[in-house]
Scaffold this motif. Structure first.
Motif, PDB file in Angstrom:
ATOM      1  N   ASP A   1       0.861  -1.172   0.000  1.00 38.62           N
ATOM      2  CA  ASP A   1       0.000   0.000   0.000  1.00 38.62           C
ATOM      3  C   ASP A   1       0.903   1.230   0.000  1.00 38.62           C
ATOM      4  O   ASP A   1       1.629   1.468   0.967  1.00 38.62           O
ATOM      5  N   PRO A   2       0.899   2.033  -1.071  1.00 44.56           N
ATOM      6  CA  PRO A   2       1.816   3.177  -1.134  1.00 44.56           C
ATOM      7  C   PRO A   2       1.546   4.229  -0.069  1.00 44.56           C
ATOM      8  O   PRO A   2       2.408   5.068   0.207  1.00 44.56           O
ATOM      9  N   PHE A   3       0.363   4.187   0.541  1.00 44.93           N
ATOM     10  CA  PHE A   3       0.044   5.156   1.586  1.00 44.93           C
ATOM     11  C   PHE A   3       0.759   4.837   2.906  1.00 44.93           C
ATOM     12  O   PHE A   3       0.718   5.636   3.839  1.00 44.93           O
ATOM     13  N   ILE A   4       1.389   3.664   2.988  1.00 47.47           N
ATOM     14  CA  ILE A   4       2.195   3.307   4.152  1.00 47.47           C
ATOM     15  C   ILE A   4       3.620   3.788   3.930  1.00 47.47           C
ATOM     16  O   ILE A   4       4.214   3.535   2.880  1.00 47.47           O
ATOM     17  N   GLY A   5       4.167   4.474   4.895  1.00 49.93           N
ATOM     18  CA  GLY A   5       5.535   4.973   4.786  1.00 49.93           C
ATOM     19  C   GLY A   5       6.517   4.051   5.483  1.00 49.93           C
ATOM     20  O   GLY A   5       6.165   3.349   6.428  1.00 49.93           O
ATOM     21  N   PHE A   6       7.757   4.073   5.020  1.00 49.04           N
ATOM     22  CA  PHE A   6       8.787   3.208   5.585  1.00 49.04           C
ATOM     23  C   PHE A   6      10.004   3.987   6.082  1.00 49.04           C
ATOM     24  O   PHE A   6      10.962   3.391   6.556  1.00 49.04           O
ATOM     25  N   ASP A   7       9.952   5.304   5.989  1.00 46.24           N
ATOM     26  CA  ASP A   7      11.065   6.112   6.493  1.00 46.24           C
ATOM     27  C   ASP A   7      11.123   6.054   8.012  1.00 46.24           C
ATOM     28  O   ASP A   7      12.198   6.041   8.615  1.00 46.24           O
ATOM     29  N   VAL A   8       9.959   6.042   8.638  1.00 47.59           N
ATOM     30  CA  VAL A   8       9.852   5.864  10.089  1.00 47.59           C
ATOM     31  C   VAL A   8       8.747   4.854  10.339  1.00 47.59           C
ATOM     32  O   VAL A   8       7.852   4.669   9.516  1.00 47.59           O
ATOM     33  N   GLU A   9       8.802   4.176  11.493  1.00 45.94           N
ATOM     34  CA  GLU A   9       7.789   3.182  11.805  1.00 45.94           C
ATOM     35  C   GLU A   9       6.412   3.835  11.891  1.00 45.94           C
ATOM     36  O   GLU A   9       6.245   4.900  12.477  1.00 45.94           O
ATOM     37  N   MET A  10       5.434   3.165  11.269  1.00 45.89           N
ATOM     38  CA  MET A  10       4.057   3.636  11.242  1.00 45.89           C
ATOM     39  C   MET A  10       3.952   5.031  10.611  1.00 45.89           C
ATOM     40  O   MET A  10       3.084   5.828  10.955  1.00 45.89           O
ATOM     41  N   GLY A  11       4.856   5.317   9.673  1.00 45.27           N
ATOM     42  CA  GLY A  11       4.856   6.621   9.023  1.00 45.27           C
ATOM     43  C   GLY A  11       3.866   6.695   7.881  1.00 45.27           C
ATOM     44  O   GLY A  11       3.301   5.700   7.446  1.00 45.27           O
ATOM     45  N   ARG A  12       3.662   7.899   7.395  1.00 43.42           N
ATOM     46  CA  ARG A  12       2.775   8.119   6.261  1.00 43.42           C
ATOM     47  C   ARG A  12       3.551   7.953   4.963  1.00 43.42           C
ATOM     48  O   ARG A  12       4.700   8.374   4.848  1.00 43.42           O
ATOM     49  N   GLY A  13       2.902   7.344   3.993  1.00 38.47           N
ATOM     50  CA  GLY A  13       3.518   7.142   2.701  1.00 38.47           C
ATOM     51  C   GLY A  13       3.148   8.244   1.723  1.00 38.47           C
ATOM     52  O   GLY A  13       3.131   9.422   2.083  1.00 38.47           O
ATOM     53  N   HIS A  14       2.806   7.832   0.498  1.00 37.73           N
ATOM     54  CA  HIS A  14       2.609   8.808  -0.573  1.00 37.73           C
ATOM     55  C   HIS A  14       1.342   8.493  -1.360  1.00 37.73           C
ATOM     56  O   HIS A  14       0.958   7.340  -1.523  1.00 37.73           O
ATOM     57  N   ASP A  15       0.723   9.544  -1.862  1.00 38.37           N
ATOM     58  CA  ASP A  15      -0.509   9.429  -2.626  1.00 38.37           C
ATOM     59  C   ASP A  15      -0.174   9.316  -4.108  1.00 38.37           C
ATOM     60  O   ASP A  15       0.446  10.225  -4.678  1.00 38.37           O
ATOM     61  N   PRO A  16      -0.590   8.224  -4.764  1.00 35.77           N
ATOM     62  CA  PRO A  16      -0.308   8.086  -6.203  1.00 35.77           C
ATOM     63  C   PRO A  16      -0.920   9.192  -7.068  1.00 35.77           C
ATOM     64  O   PRO A  16      -0.485   9.386  -8.206  1.00 35.77           O
ATOM     65  N   LEU A  17      -1.905   9.917  -6.544  1.00 32.00           N
ATOM     66  CA  LEU A  17      -2.489  11.027  -7.301  1.00 32.00           C
ATOM     67  C   LEU A  17      -1.588  12.255  -7.323  1.00 32.00           C
ATOM     68  O   LEU A  17      -1.798  13.167  -8.128  1.00 32.00           O
ATOM     69  N   ASP A  18      -0.600  12.280  -6.461  1.00 36.85           N
ATOM     70  CA  ASP A  18       0.335  13.398  -6.394  1.00 36.85           C
ATOM     71  C   ASP A  18       1.544  13.084  -7.274  1.00 36.85           C
ATOM     72  O   ASP A  18       2.337  12.197  -6.960  1.00 36.85           O
ATOM     73  N   ALA A  19       1.693  13.811  -8.368  1.00 32.16           N
ATOM     74  CA  ALA A  19       2.778  13.531  -9.307  1.00 32.16           C
ATOM     75  C   ALA A  19       4.150  13.620  -8.647  1.00 32.16           C
ATOM     76  O   ALA A  19       5.088  12.906  -9.035  1.00 32.16           O
ATOM     77  N   GLN A  20       4.291  14.476  -7.648  1.00 35.35           N
ATOM     78  CA  GLN A  20       5.574  14.618  -6.967  1.00 35.35           C
ATOM     79  C   GLN A  20       5.925  13.388  -6.119  1.00 35.35           C
ATOM     80  O   GLN A  20       7.074  13.238  -5.704  1.00 35.35           O
ATOM     81  N   SER A  21       4.935  12.530  -5.865  1.00 38.49           N
ATOM     82  CA  SER A  21       5.173  11.330  -5.065  1.00 38.49           C
ATOM     83  C   SER A  21       5.663  10.145  -5.886  1.00 38.49           C
ATOM     84  O   SER A  21       6.081   9.140  -5.320  1.00 38.49           O
ATOM     85  N   VAL A  22       5.593  10.260  -7.199  1.00 33.00           N
ATOM     86  CA  VAL A  22       5.918   9.114  -8.045  1.00 33.00           C
ATOM     87  C   VAL A  22       7.340   8.592  -7.826  1.00 33.00           C
ATOM     88  O   VAL A  22       7.546   7.377  -7.712  1.00 33.00           O
ATOM     89  N   PRO A  23       8.371   9.444  -7.727  1.00 36.78           N
ATOM     90  CA  PRO A  23       9.721   8.901  -7.486  1.00 36.78           C
ATOM     91  C   PRO A  23       9.821   8.112  -6.180  1.00 36.78           C
ATOM     92  O   PRO A  23      10.472   7.044  -6.139  1.00 36.78           O
ATOM     93  N   ALA A  24       9.181   8.604  -5.119  1.00 36.52           N
ATOM     94  CA  ALA A  24       9.247   7.894  -3.845  1.00 36.52           C
ATOM     95  C   ALA A  24       8.474   6.579  -3.906  1.00 36.52           C
ATOM     96  O   ALA A  24       8.936   5.548  -3.387  1.00 36.52           O
ATOM     97  N   ILE A  25       7.309   6.581  -4.526  1.00 36.16           N
ATOM     98  CA  ILE A  25       6.532   5.343  -4.678  1.00 36.16           C
ATOM     99  C   ILE A  25       7.314   4.335  -5.506  1.00 36.16           C
ATOM    100  O   ILE A  25       7.366   3.140  -5.189  1.00 36.16           O
ATOM    101  N   THR A  26       7.952   4.814  -6.558  1.00 36.06           N
ATOM    102  CA  THR A  26       8.742   3.930  -7.421  1.00 36.06           C
ATOM    103  C   THR A  26       9.914   3.336  -6.659  1.00 36.06           C
ATOM    104  O   THR A  26      10.197   2.129  -6.764  1.00 36.06           O
ATOM    105  N   ALA A  27      10.601   4.159  -5.874  1.00 37.03           N
ATOM    106  CA  ALA A  27      11.753   3.666  -5.103  1.00 37.03           C
ATOM    107  C   ALA A  27      11.330   2.593  -4.115  1.00 37.03           C
ATOM    108  O   ALA A  27      12.029   1.573  -3.946  1.00 37.03           O
ATOM    109  N   THR A  28      10.194   2.789  -3.450  1.00 38.09           N
ATOM    110  CA  THR A  28       9.699   1.778  -2.512  1.00 38.09           C
ATOM    111  C   THR A  28       9.339   0.494  -3.243  1.00 38.09           C
ATOM    112  O   THR A  28       9.661  -0.611  -2.789  1.00 38.09           O
ATOM    113  N   ALA A  29       8.672   0.618  -4.381  1.00 33.94           N
ATOM    114  CA  ALA A  29       8.298  -0.560  -5.160  1.00 33.94           C
ATOM    115  C   ALA A  29       9.528  -1.327  -5.623  1.00 33.94           C
ATOM    116  O   ALA A  29       9.555  -2.569  -5.596  1.00 33.94           O
ATOM    117  N   VAL A  30      10.556  -0.621  -6.044  1.00 35.35           N
ATOM    118  CA  VAL A  30      11.797  -1.270  -6.470  1.00 35.35           C
ATOM    119  C   VAL A  30      12.436  -2.016  -5.301  1.00 35.35           C
ATOM    120  O   VAL A  30      12.956  -3.134  -5.464  1.00 35.35           O
TER     121      VAL A  30
END
Length: 332
Positions: free
Chosen positions: A88-117
């Motif tokens: 779930d891209p809305f889950i963040g992994f930088d800190v425990e139980m952190g917030r991730g990124h919204d796929p609707l936000d174009a600026q979030s695409v690099p971070a979502i891609t990095a997590t997926a990789v």
């Protein structure tokens, strides 16, 4: 029917933050899955650190020493490996139980891609080939998606699909019953907007049924895009109005909504749920699906029993339907 592999999702064992954290508990689950006739396990991405030791590649390595050592344990339990990981891209992994990124936000695409990789590279080492992702937020958050929002989502997931393909991993979009894609034919519109070579569909039978969609018809409609199947049953439907309940993930999915639904998901059986699994298997065979079929029983109060009951149903009812099906002839 060749080309079908069966796996089992471990999410039903992980019912609380400290319920599934020790190696001996993992190995008992792995052996239960194995003796129930399944060849792999599906993992769920989570960001609770050591309390979710199978939630990220790093946590697996911390507990088992390395991803290779973890796969060795799976092999010792007579499992091929990890079939898939759900993210779930809305889950963040930088800190425990952190917030991730919204796929609707174009600026979030690099971070979502990095997590997926990150997950895809680990998944390749663990023997899997499908990364299952939640493509967008819930209906109550966005309402029906506008065309430009569909285009933004498509751009995001095309980018992710291209990035993880480098590791031999396929991207599959997971539709859930609270998803904004349930409104205004959003799922079909998003599939039409994405590159079929990069982005596929993960068909979750119960999530579709709860949203009021027939998973058999949905598979037939999008058969060429289905890259992953998750089998579980359901007994209640959530209509569009209920899906728009504010904070529906908590109020409806977790707390059961105004009707007080205690359990949304059940083992795949022929005991009168919403999903016709035998019809689905006939449709799967007719369209020549190849890939993993993962059985789930989220919320099961008795995980081992659910795995064994599901294993019996797969081996005695569903797998024979596939085995008896004629081999599809490719179209000219």
């Amino acid at each position: 029917m060749s080309g079908i592999r069966w796996a089992y999702a471990l999410n039903q064992w992980d019912t609380n933050i400290d319920a599934f954290v020790r190696r001996r508990e993992h190995e008992r689950a792995f052996k239960t899955v194995s003796i129930s006739g399944f060849g792999g396990v599906e993992l769920t991405a989570a960001s609770f650190g050591a309390w979710e030791p199978l939630g990220t590649p790093q946590q697996i390595a911390d507990l088992y020493g390395s991803l290779g050592a973890f796969r060795d344990v799976l092999a010792e339990c007579r499992l091929e490996g990890v079939s898939s990981w759900t993210l779930d891209p809305f889950i963040g992994f930088d800190v425990e139980m952190g917030r991730g990124h919204d796929p609707l936000d174009a600026q979030s695409v690099p971070a979502i891609t990095a997590t997926a990789v990150w997950f895809a590279e680990a998944l390749a080492q663990l023997g899997g080939d499908v990364l299952v992702v939640r493509p967008c937020g819930s209906a109550w958050q966005t309402g029906a998606l506008r065309d430009e929002q569909i285009s933004s989502l498509a751009a995001c997931w095309n980018t992710v699909g291209a990035a993880i393909r480098e590791f031999g991993i396929t991207l599959a979009l997971h539709f859930d019953f609270l998803s904004a894609l349930r409104l205004d034919d959003g799922l079909a519109r998003l599939l039409d907007a994405t590159d079929p070579d990069l982005v596929g569909l993960a068909l979750d039978t119960a999530e579709c049924a709860i949203a009021g969609l027939d998973p058999v018809a949905l598979f037939a409609r999008h058969a060429e895009r289905v890259r992953h199947i998750q089998l579980k049953d359901a007994r209640a439907v959530v209509d569009d109005a209920e899906s728009l309940t504010p904070h529906a993930e908590q109020v409806v999915r977790t707390e059961g909504g105004a009707r007080g639904i205690e359990r949304w998901f059940y083992e795949p059986t022929d005991e009168g749920g919403l999903v016709d699994f035998e019809a689905l298997m006939r449709t799967v065979a007719r369209h020549g699906y190849r890939g993993w079929i993962v059985v789930e029983s989220d919320q099961s109060p008795h995980p081992a029993e659910s795995a064994m009951v599901s294993g019996w149903y797969v081996q005695k009812v569903l797998a024979p339907i596939l085995a008896a099906a004629p081999v599809p002839v490719p179209s000219a």
